[in-house]
Enzyme design. Structure first.
Site, PDB file in Angstrom:
ATOM      1  N   LYS A 164     -26.504  -6.048 -12.914  1.00  0.00           N
ATOM      2  CA  LYS A 164     -27.854  -6.155 -12.001  1.00  0.00           C
ATOM      3  C   LYS A 164     -27.242  -5.840 -10.508  1.00  0.00           C
ATOM      4  CE  LYS A 164     -29.184 -10.112 -12.670  1.00  0.00           C
ATOM      5  NZ  LYS A 164     -28.396 -10.698 -13.772  1.00  0.00           N
ATOM      6  N   ASP A 211     -21.548  -7.439 -17.887  1.00  0.00           N
ATOM      7  CA  ASP A 211     -22.173  -6.982 -16.473  1.00  0.00           C
ATOM      8  C   ASP A 211     -21.569  -6.137 -15.794  1.00  0.00           C
ATOM      9  OD1 ASP A 211     -24.019  -9.037 -16.566  1.00  0.00           O
ATOM     10  OD2 ASP A 211     -23.106 -10.750 -15.806  1.00  0.00           O
ATOM     11  N   MET A 236     -20.126 -13.594  -3.434  1.00  0.00           N
ATOM     12  CA  MET A 236     -21.423 -12.381  -3.244  1.00  0.00           C
ATOM     13  C   MET A 236     -21.870 -12.625  -1.775  1.00  0.00           C
ATOM     14  SD  MET A 236     -23.313 -13.254  -6.730  1.00  0.00           S
ATOM     15  CE  MET A 236     -23.155 -14.991  -6.676  1.00  0.00           C
TER      16      MET A 236
END
Length: 240
Positions: free
Chosen positions: A54, A34, A160
């Site tokens: 991503k 990731d 996040m």
């Protein structure tokens, strides 16, 4: 059909890897990793490295990751799917496990040190915080989280959420959290680039706090008791 290991890379510091994660990285013929996996962790594996990270809002890439996992599982004796922190905490690890099992691929989860713990602060503390909760600042498709269930949690950890910190802070204030509640941002926790910023919740809501992702955000009185003792150079005043 090769086995897929969903491995937690921890928050960044390679020494926070589990022994099993370290062994698998050393032996893996291929590692799918990731965006937030630290370069020092990637340097441990001599095998093929496939970037499948991503950015925010790129949920459609998950199907592509599923296809890549299946393809590599058919071509290798085993595959490492490497995720920052713990693979089953805000990492969509559950979706990957279900996909692989539906296609007959054996899967094993190797837990990692979640970034929730990377600040070094206690999320619970006797007589101060009897519980904690963690919430993602971004939902699938870019949606905003419902923060009502988290308004009264003694310690709240937001992942996040840096890009939406002003909205999150305003929403928490609207829901009744204390404007002077201490909060701590930890950028790139456990890495050489770690940076800590202290601020009151109302200062975040007013847009006075400059933070860059990736960063962990902790709210609660445990911040006042422990983080203030560290007196980071770039800390904002918390007040009484």
């Amino acid at each position: 059909m090769g086995r897929v290991y969903l491995v937690g890379a921890g928050p960044g510091d390679p020494e926070l890897l589990t022994l099993k994660a370290y062994r698998l990285l050393k032996e893996a013929p291929v590692v799918l990793y990731d965006r937030l996996v630290d370069e020092r962790v990637l340097a441990l594996t001599p095998g093929e490295k496939v970037y499948v990270g991503k950015e925010e809002g790129e949920s459609e890439k998950q199907e592509e990751i599923h296809r890549l996992l299946l393809r590599h599982a058919r071509a290798h004796p085993f595959v490492v799917r490497l995720k920052g922190g713990d693979p089953m905490v805000f990492g969509r690890g559950g979706e990957e496990v279900l996909f692989l099992l539906r296609h007959g691929v054996p899967v094993e989860v190797v837990p990692g040190v979640t970034s929730l713990l990377a600040s070094g602060l206690p999320l619970t503390h006797r007589g101060l915080a009897h519980g904690f909760a963690a919430v993602s600042g971004v939902l699938e498709g870019g949606g905003y989280p419902d923060l009502r269930p988290f308004a009264r949690v003694p310690t709240l950890v937001v992942l996040m959420g840096v890009g939406r910190r002003v909205w999150i802070a305003k929403e928490l204030l609207r829901l009744g959290r204390n404007p002077r509640e201490p909060t701590l941002f930890v950028e790139r926790a456990s890495t050489p680039k770690e940076r800590r910023v202290l601020a009151a919740l109302e200062e975040v809501a007013e847009g006075k706090v400059e933070v860059r992702p990736p960063a962990l955000w902790i709210l609660g009185e445990v911040v006042r008791v422990f983080a203030e003792k560290e007196a980071p150079v770039d800390a904002l005043a918390l007040g009484g």
